[in-house]
Design an enzyme around this catalytic site. Structure first.
Site, short mmCIF file in Angstrom:
data_model
loop_
_atom_site.label_atom_id
_atom_site.label_comp_id
_atom_site.label_asym_id
_atom_site.label_seq_id
_atom_site.Cartn_x
_atom_site.Cartn_y
_atom_site.Cartn_z
N LYS A 29 43.44 30.96 29.83
CA LYS A 29 43.38 32.42 29.78
C LYS A 29 44.79 33.00 29.74
O LYS A 29 45.68 32.54 30.47
CB LYS A 29 42.62 32.95 31.00
N SER A 55 36.07 38.76 32.53
CA SER A 55 37.18 38.97 31.63
C SER A 55 37.70 37.69 30.99
O SER A 55 38.53 37.74 30.08
CB SER A 55 38.33 39.64 32.38
N SER A 115 34.55 37.15 36.77
CA SER A 115 35.07 36.92 35.42
C SER A 115 35.03 35.48 34.96
O SER A 115 35.35 35.18 33.81
CB SER A 115 36.51 37.44 35.33
#
Length: 386
Positions: A32, A109, A133
């Site tokens: 990420k 996310s 997330s």
């Protein structure tokens, strides 16, 4: 690499070495874009942050640990802006496409990491989990999602959102690479006593009845001790969610205040509105939220000390379409946080995974005591045994 799913950030490739041999050898790692990786910028899903980033000269210690264990880095992945959403959208870099159902949101996310794994472009998706997330996009994309015990993994060189909730976490397509990850990261071994599974009726009553029945039947079929309880604590889900959101919004504002004050126009309107909500909270509201968190955490510690694993639905409702109205996204986020906030408030680990052979591939979660992460994987193995 061809990426029709918009899972990865469009950065030029840089050489990121890894150990030739190790427990994670042969596994491809997607990271990420909140973690620093040498040779790459870190954008956190925001164009202004990207412009100010520069190329990083060192790699986040957690990422380096994975590389040293043999994982092969394949790219940095898309994320909701500032990691401050559960939907998967991003006005700067676009919404990744859900490989399981392109009409649905990918969840966020850690959207890009989830999509990369679901699409077969990576074997390990490294992300973060503040309000869900990891667990939510894992559920939406039919993956295994692990939110570790708070504070158990190194979070240096990771851009924060709400530091008292932020946890690095992982997604995989099956349980075996997740178990290998836990071992490689030095998570404590599970104890020898078989745990019992607790089903909180107030939580299962919030989801579709047919899905709840299927989940409970799955739990009972594993031959483990299962019992029901009205609730696992003395608070309502709404009160817990409000306390969680209050603390989250205050911390998110403090983390992003400088960016907001320097470049408010560089932040998407919905993200900016949530940041502003955090700026307007008064200290008494935050103190009350912290009081509830402390009491809830103590209740959960007492409950889980008895070698209990709590079963939970991962999602409160079906994910919306990617072209849904903003109000649908807000309703989905609000409903899901009521379930996802329990791990954040308590600091306890949670493992999400699809129910085997269920037509809708609904996601079940196991919620355990601090440092009982490997117990959760052992229980999940028994539940998923065909």
């Amino acid at each position: 690499m061809r990426d029709p799913w918009n899972a990865f950030m469009p950065y030029p490739d840089a050489d990121v070495g890894h150990a030739a041999v190790g427990p994670l050898s042969g596994l491809r790692l997607a990271v990420k874009d909140l973690f620093d990786v040498a040779g790459y910028p870190t954008a956190a899903g925001n164009a202004a942050v990207l412009a100010a980033s520069g190329i990083k000269t060192s790699t986040a210690p957690l990422v380096q640990t994975l590389l040293d264990a043999g994982a092969c880095f394949v790219g940095k992945t898309n994320t909701d802006e500032l990691a401050y959403s559960l939907i998967g959208g991003n006005v700067h870099f676009g919404m990744p496409i859900n490989p399981r159902d392109p009409d649905l949101i990918p969840g966020g996310s850690s959207s890009g990491s989830a999509v990369a794994v679901a699409a077969g472009l990576a074997d390990i998706g490294l992300g973060t989990d503040t309000s869900g997330s990891i667990r939510l996009p894992a559920a939406v994309n039919g993956l295994i999602g692990w939110r570790p015990t708070y504070g158990s993994l190194d979070n240096r060189a990771l851009r924060p959102l709400a530091p008292s909730f932020d946890v690095p976490g992982f997604m995989t397509r099956s349980l075996e690479p997740m178990a290998a990850l836990m071992s490689a990261l030095g998570m404590p071994a599970a104890n020898d006593r078989p745990p019992s599974i607790l089903i909180p009726e107030n939580v299962f009553a919030t989801i579709d009845g047919a899905v709840a029945d299927e989940m409970i039947a799955s739990l009972r079929s594993a031959g483990m001790p299962v019992r029901r309880t009205n609730a696992i604590d003395s608070f309502s889900l709404s009160d817990l969610a409000l306390a969680f959101i209050t603390i989250l919004q205050r911390e998110a504002w403090e983390t992003n205040r400088t960016l907001f004050e320097r470049s408010p126009e560089a932040i998407a309107p919905d993200i900016a509105a949530r940041l502003l909500s955090g700026s307007r909270l008064n200290d008494e509201e935050v103190r009350e939220a912290c009081r509830i968190r402390k009491l809830f955490s103590a209740e959960i510690d007492r409950l889980l000390h008895e070698n209990v694993v709590v079963a939970l639905p991962t999602l409160a409702m079906s994910p919306p379409r990617r072209d849904a109205e903003p109000g649908c996204f807000a309703a989905f986020r609000s409903a899901c946080i009521k379930l996802l906030c329990l791990s954040g408030l308590s600091g306890c680990p949670q493992l999400a995974f699809p129910i085997v052979n269920y037509v809708a591939n609904a996601s079940l979660s196991l919620f355990g005591a601090r440092s009982a992460d490997r117990t959760l994987i052992n229980v999940a193995r028994r539940l998923r045994a065909e």
